[in-house]
Design a protein around this motif. Structure first.
Motif, PDB file in Angstrom:
ATOM      1  N   VAL A  78       8.301  42.156  57.409  1.00  0.00           N
ATOM      2  CA  VAL A  78       7.728  43.121  58.337  1.00  0.00           C
ATOM      3  C   VAL A  78       6.329  43.454  57.817  1.00  0.00           C
ATOM      4  O   VAL A  78       6.127  43.558  56.600  1.00  0.00           O
ATOM      5  N   ARG A 109      20.962  37.812  71.043  1.00  0.00           N
ATOM      6  CA  ARG A 109      21.143  38.457  69.754  1.00  0.00           C
ATOM      7  C   ARG A 109      22.394  37.872  69.097  1.00  0.00           C
ATOM      8  O   ARG A 109      23.254  37.326  69.771  1.00  0.00           O
ATOM      9  N   HIS A 157      19.083  43.724  64.831  1.00  0.00           N
ATOM     10  CA  HIS A 157      18.419  42.771  65.726  1.00  0.00           C
ATOM     11  C   HIS A 157      17.062  43.350  66.127  1.00  0.00           C
ATOM     12  O   HIS A 157      16.977  44.504  66.520  1.00  0.00           O
ATOM     13  N   PHE A 158      16.026  42.514  66.062  1.00  0.00           N
ATOM     14  CA  PHE A 158      14.697  42.890  66.536  1.00  0.00           C
ATOM     15  C   PHE A 158      14.355  41.995  67.732  1.00  0.00           C
ATOM     16  O   PHE A 158      14.165  40.790  67.566  1.00  0.00           O
ATOM     17  N   GLU A 159      14.272  42.581  68.906  1.00  0.00           N
ATOM     18  CA  GLU A 159      13.804  41.833  70.067  1.00  0.00           C
ATOM     19  C   GLU A 159      12.281  41.789  69.982  1.00  0.00           C
ATOM     20  O   GLU A 159      11.641  42.828  69.781  1.00  0.00           O
ATOM     21  N   CYS A 160      11.708  40.590  70.143  1.00  0.00           N
ATOM     22  CA  CYS A 160      10.275  40.413  69.891  1.00  0.00           C
ATOM     23  C   CYS A 160       9.559  39.646  70.992  1.00  0.00           C
ATOM     24  O   CYS A 160      10.118  38.723  71.580  1.00  0.00           O
ATOM     25  N   ILE A 218       7.582  43.890  67.854  1.00  0.00           N
ATOM     26  CA  ILE A 218       8.959  44.322  68.055  1.00  0.00           C
ATOM     27  C   ILE A 218       8.999  45.242  69.269  1.00  0.00           C
ATOM     28  O   ILE A 218       8.305  46.254  69.310  1.00  0.00           O
ATOM     29  N   ARG A 231      12.233  46.078  70.798  1.00  0.00           N
ATOM     30  CA  ARG A 231      13.509  46.790  70.795  1.00  0.00           C
ATOM     31  C   ARG A 231      14.205  46.507  69.472  1.00  0.00           C
ATOM     32  O   ARG A 231      14.155  45.392  68.969  1.00  0.00           O
ATOM     33  N   ILE A 232      14.859  47.536  68.906  1.00  0.00           N
ATOM     34  CA  ILE A 232      15.611  47.395  67.660  1.00  0.00           C
ATOM     35  C   ILE A 232      17.051  47.819  67.926  1.00  0.00           C
ATOM     36  O   ILE A 232      17.287  48.854  68.562  1.00  0.00           O
TER      37      ILE A 232
END
Length: 194
Positions: free
Chosen positions: A49, A127, A134-137, A159, A161-162
């Motif tokens: 990160v 996911r 989970h990191f939506e990217c 990122i 959504r987490i």
């Protein structure tokens, strides 16, 4: 002390010096989706990160050292600009190793590794249900770092959504390092349990 010139050291040796010295490295379990809809998942230990504001992570999809080929992950993020970065903990380290094998682009690594694909909220790639984070990217940029075997493609992800498994959180709602039980990559085929 041994002194090494990176420019004149064979890439397989240089690679082992680098990954043996810079360790343990966190492991990104990156899921993407091909243009034909085939899900893909692959682990990357060139990952971290890099910003909280905006929330940004990076991983590098390197060309193979021996064959100078690229992974399906790179083709997929180049085609659609999305990924889900799932974190690898001790509970799924064996499935991560299975998914690290080079399969054909038409093979669903979720099925091969015995993992459960679940829908993301904001991106098309799936996911990993068994992962605790989970990191939506959305891919912001892909920086080509070279052309030969071992050269990376630095993939910079915003990122969007987490997702956090509630069982890894403390009473204050923050991640407990003992509960999340993360894995790190060492050199060669060694791993570290954090």
């Amino acid at each position: 002390m041994l002194s090494i010139d990176p420019q004149s050291t064979p890439i397989p040796e240089l690679h082992q010096y680098l990954v043996g010295a810079v360790a343990p490295r966190p492991i990104a379990f990156v899921s993407t989706i091909a243009e034909d809809g085939t899900p893909n998942i692959a682990p990357y230990s060139f990952f971290n990160v890099f910003s909280s504001n905006p929330a940004t992570l990076v991983f590098s999809s390197n060309r193979t050292v021996r064959g100078n080929t690229t992974k399906d992950t790179l083709a997929n993020v180049q085609a659609n600009g999305e990924a889900v970065v799932n974190i690898v903990n001790y509970d799924i380290v064996h499935q991560m190793a299975i998914a690290s094998v080079s399969y054909g682009a038409d093979i669903n690594e979720f099925e091969k590794a015995g993992l459960t694909a679940i829908a993301a909220d904001t991106v098309k790639p799936f996911r990993v249900k068994e992962s605790p984070v989970h990191f939506e990217c959305k891919v912001q940029d892909i920086v080509k770092l070279g052309n030969g075997g071992g050269a990376g493609h630095l993939i910079i992800c915003r990122i969007v959504r987490i997702h956090l498994a509630e069982h890894i959180l403390d009473e204050d709602g923050m991640i407990n390092p003992h509960k999340v039980d993360l894995m790190g990559r060492m050199g060669k085929f060694y791993y570290a349990r954090a």
